[in-house]
Design an enzyme around this catalytic site. Structure first.
Site, PDB file in Angstrom:
ATOM      1  N   GLU A  65       6.261 -12.455  -4.107  1.00 50.24           N
ATOM      2  CA  GLU A  65       7.650 -12.872  -3.902  1.00 50.24           C
ATOM      3  C   GLU A  65       8.409 -12.953  -5.223  1.00 50.24           C
ATOM      4  O   GLU A  65       9.602 -12.646  -5.283  1.00 50.24           O
ATOM      5  CB  GLU A  65       7.684 -14.225  -3.193  1.00 50.24           C
ATOM      6  CG  GLU A  65       7.223 -14.212  -1.754  1.00 50.24           C
ATOM      7  CD  GLU A  65       5.700 -14.274  -1.612  1.00 50.24           C
ATOM      8  OE1 GLU A  65       5.214 -14.220  -0.474  1.00 50.24           O
ATOM      9  OE2 GLU A  65       4.999 -14.360  -2.637  1.00 50.24           O
ATOM     10  N   PRO A 272      -8.593  -6.428  -6.471  1.00 47.86           N
ATOM     11  CA  PRO A 272      -8.479  -7.479  -5.461  1.00 47.86           C
ATOM     12  C   PRO A 272      -7.111  -8.170  -5.502  1.00 47.86           C
ATOM     13  O   PRO A 272      -6.451  -8.225  -6.544  1.00 47.86           O
ATOM     14  CB  PRO A 272      -9.594  -8.461  -5.840  1.00 47.86           C
ATOM     15  CG  PRO A 272     -10.516  -7.691  -6.723  1.00 47.86           C
ATOM     16  CD  PRO A 272      -9.635  -6.722  -7.455  1.00 47.86           C
ATOM     17  N   GLU A 319      -0.595  -5.324 -13.736  1.00 50.04           N
ATOM     18  CA  GLU A 319      -0.887  -3.960 -14.185  1.00 50.04           C
ATOM     19  C   GLU A 319      -1.002  -2.987 -13.013  1.00 50.04           C
ATOM     20  O   GLU A 319      -1.636  -1.931 -13.136  1.00 50.04           O
ATOM     21  CB  GLU A 319      -2.168  -3.929 -15.022  1.00 50.04           C
ATOM     22  CG  GLU A 319      -2.013  -4.534 -16.402  1.00 50.04           C
ATOM     23  CD  GLU A 319      -3.145  -4.154 -17.348  1.00 50.04           C
ATOM     24  OE1 GLU A 319      -2.866  -3.965 -18.546  1.00 50.04           O
ATOM     25  OE2 GLU A 319      -4.303  -4.046 -16.877  1.00 50.04           O
ATOM     26  N   ASN A 343       1.835  -4.715   0.091  1.00 46.92           N
ATOM     27  CA  ASN A 343       3.056  -3.979  -0.201  1.00 46.92           C
ATOM     28  C   ASN A 343       2.739  -2.515  -0.503  1.00 46.92           C
ATOM     29  O   ASN A 343       2.132  -2.203  -1.518  1.00 46.92           O
ATOM     30  CB  ASN A 343       3.765  -4.633  -1.390  1.00 46.92           C
ATOM     31  CG  ASN A 343       4.957  -3.833  -1.875  1.00 46.92           C
ATOM     32  OD1 ASN A 343       5.506  -3.013  -1.147  1.00 46.92           O
ATOM     33  ND2 ASN A 343       5.362  -4.074  -3.105  1.00 46.92           N
ATOM     34  N   LEU A 344       3.155  -1.613   0.375  1.00 46.97           N
ATOM     35  CA  LEU A 344       2.907  -0.186   0.159  1.00 46.97           C
ATOM     36  C   LEU A 344       4.038   0.486  -0.622  1.00 46.97           C
ATOM     37  O   LEU A 344       3.905   1.616  -1.086  1.00 46.97           O
ATOM     38  CB  LEU A 344       2.703   0.526   1.497  1.00 46.97           C
ATOM     39  CG  LEU A 344       3.851   0.445   2.518  1.00 46.97           C
ATOM     40  CD1 LEU A 344       4.801   1.613   2.383  1.00 46.97           C
ATOM     41  CD2 LEU A 344       3.283   0.397   3.935  1.00 46.97           C
ATOM     42  N   GLU A 346       5.365  -0.309  -3.552  1.00 45.60           N
ATOM     43  CA  GLU A 346       5.069  -0.154  -4.970  1.00 45.60           C
ATOM     44  C   GLU A 346       4.255   1.103  -5.221  1.00 45.60           C
ATOM     45  O   GLU A 346       4.507   1.838  -6.190  1.00 45.60           O
ATOM     46  CB  GLU A 346       4.342  -1.387  -5.491  1.00 45.60           C
ATOM     47  CG  GLU A 346       4.080  -1.352  -6.979  1.00 45.60           C
ATOM     48  CD  GLU A 346       3.436  -2.626  -7.506  1.00 45.60           C
ATOM     49  OE1 GLU A 346       3.327  -2.748  -8.739  1.00 45.60           O
ATOM     50  OE2 GLU A 346       3.042  -3.484  -6.692  1.00 45.60           O
TER      51      GLU A 346
END
Length: 431
Positions: A65, A272, A319, A343-344, A346
């Site tokens: 967020e 992870p 990173e 989140n796809l 990015e």
């Protein structure tokens, strides 16, 4: 009457649970020391006199967020130079990332525990002009205190899944008044807006998804691509994986490449979702008999022994652009277990093709649009994902290149949410 009783019982339950909550924070602080800092803020206790009124308060609970809030904050500052910001968080990773978004005159704090007293003290101390909550963060006591204080509250980048809507209905006496205290919800999708209205939000608009406005870190992206060129073999990324997915991925990887030597296998890179699980995932890799190299063990360039490892562990923060630049193909974490997917967007912005599992309800529209654009493919499970990955990393390389190009075009086509949301939020601010 029923709503007042529900809110009262909720408040008392949280008061009684406060010692356990603080103990949990202390234990997490052993691995992430920031959890042990500024404890009084968790209870709405602040040093010094009350803040000068008029700040824009934005709450970004965690790292995801906070990163999504960055383009919104930039758009708000562009429209209102000199804007003073109060940025609050719930997690150490969120607060650490939020420090980079602050300017002179801004402030940062923990959002207090959602008891009636703590939320009242928070609002009395900071006296914001408008409150902005990111994505899903609706808290009953906080919303009640804001309504009593006459504070306009906006839910930005708002989303609500069918599962969350069903859960909210079971607690309707508590959650419906909280949703009803919002002045405005700026929904990611039309479907999110409709569900928010069913949950009790009185007013909503579709504004898009802020995550499309996030730009990759070009320096990290270039470094990742340089590492990939030096490796000389394909890289398959398990991107932002969740508990249970890593062991399933490692086993599927072993089954798929059991007959191949290390040099004939792609490098498996696992990143992870939660930093506190880095050591646990390292242990899982070693238990499978696979050689491991950890990103935290080197600086600008991987050492020669890392290049020979079968698995890399991305145990570093902030990173992801590097990891997506390094990868030829990514498997979307959170989508191979019933967790809703990570989140796809990015990955798409970095030009990294994706294979998604069956569970993407957290990003349902984005997943569907990415699939339609040719930037991502849906698979049933990790075995199918590894089968498709083997093809795309091998003879079907041209298909993978087309997916990478489609990914960047897909991400660019949906930008603009930050500017739209900033304009609507500033309409609620004093001139």
């Amino acid at each position: 009457m029923k709503q007042t009783l529900a809110r009262g019982l909720y408040g008392w339950a949280l008061r009684l649970a406060t010692p356990l909550y603080l103990l949990k924070l202390w234990r997490r602080g052993a691995a992430e020391p920031l959890y042990r800092a500024h404890w009084g803020e968790r209870l709405g206790l602040y040093r010094g006199p009350a803040a000068e009124p008029g700040r824009l308060w934005l709450h970004a609970v965690s790292l995801g967020e906070t990163r999504a809030a960055a383009p919104l904050i930039a758009a708000l500052r562009a429209e209102r130079p000199g804007l003073r910001l109060l940025l609050t968080h719930g997690t150490a990773t969120g607060r650490e990332a939020g420090q980079a978004l602050l300017q002179p005159g801004d402030a940062q704090a923990w959002l207090p525990y959602d008891t009636p007293g703590a939320t009242r003290r928070f609002l009395r101390h900071w006296r914001p002009a408008v409150g902005v909550l990111m994505e899903t963060e609706i808290w009953p006591s906080l919303q009640h205190s804001a309504r009593r204080a006459g504070l306009p509250m906006v839910l930005a980048n708002a989303r609500l899944s069918e599962k969350s809507l069903r859960q909210g209905r079971r607690l309707a006496a508590l959650m419906r008044p909280a949703a009803g205290a919002l002045s405005l919800a700026l929904a990611q999708t039309e479907a999110d807006g409709q569900r928010l209205a069913q949950a009790g939000v009185p007013r909503w608009e579709r504004s898009g998804n802020l995550k499309y406005d996030l730009r990759p870190d070009e320096a990290l992206l270039a470094r990742g691509r340089a590492w990939r060129a030096a490796l000389g073999r394909p890289v398959l990324l398990g991107a932002v994986t969740r508990e249970g997915e890593e062991i399933a991925l490692l086993r599927a990887f072993q089954r798929r490449y059991a007959e191949r030597s290390g040099a004939e296998r792609p490098l498996l890179l696992i990143v992870p979702r939660h930093p506190q699980r880095f050591d646990e995932v390292a242990g899982l890799v070693q238990a499978q008999g696979l050689s491991l190299a950890r990103r935290s063990a080197w600086g600008e360039t991987p050492p020669p022994e890392a290049a020979r490892a079968e698995v890399w562990l991305g145990d570093s923060l902030r990173e992801m652009s590097l990891y997506y630049g390094l990868a030829d193909l990514a498997l979307l974490g959170g989508s191979f277990a019933p967790l809703g997917g990570q989140n796809l967007i990015e990955a798409a912005a970095c030009g990294c093709p994706l294979l998604m599992g069956p569970h993407t309800f957290n990003f349902a529209e984005a997943a569907e649009l990415a699939q339609q654009a040719g930037a991502a493919r849906r698979v049933a499970d990790l075995d199918e994902a590894l089968a498709q990955a083997q093809a795309l990393l091998g003879e079907a390389g041209a298909e993978r290149s087309a997916m990478a190009q489609a990914a960047q075009q897909f991400a660019a086509a949906h930008r603009g949410a930050a500017k739209r949301m900033a304009a609507r939020i500033l309409e609620l601010m004093p001139a």
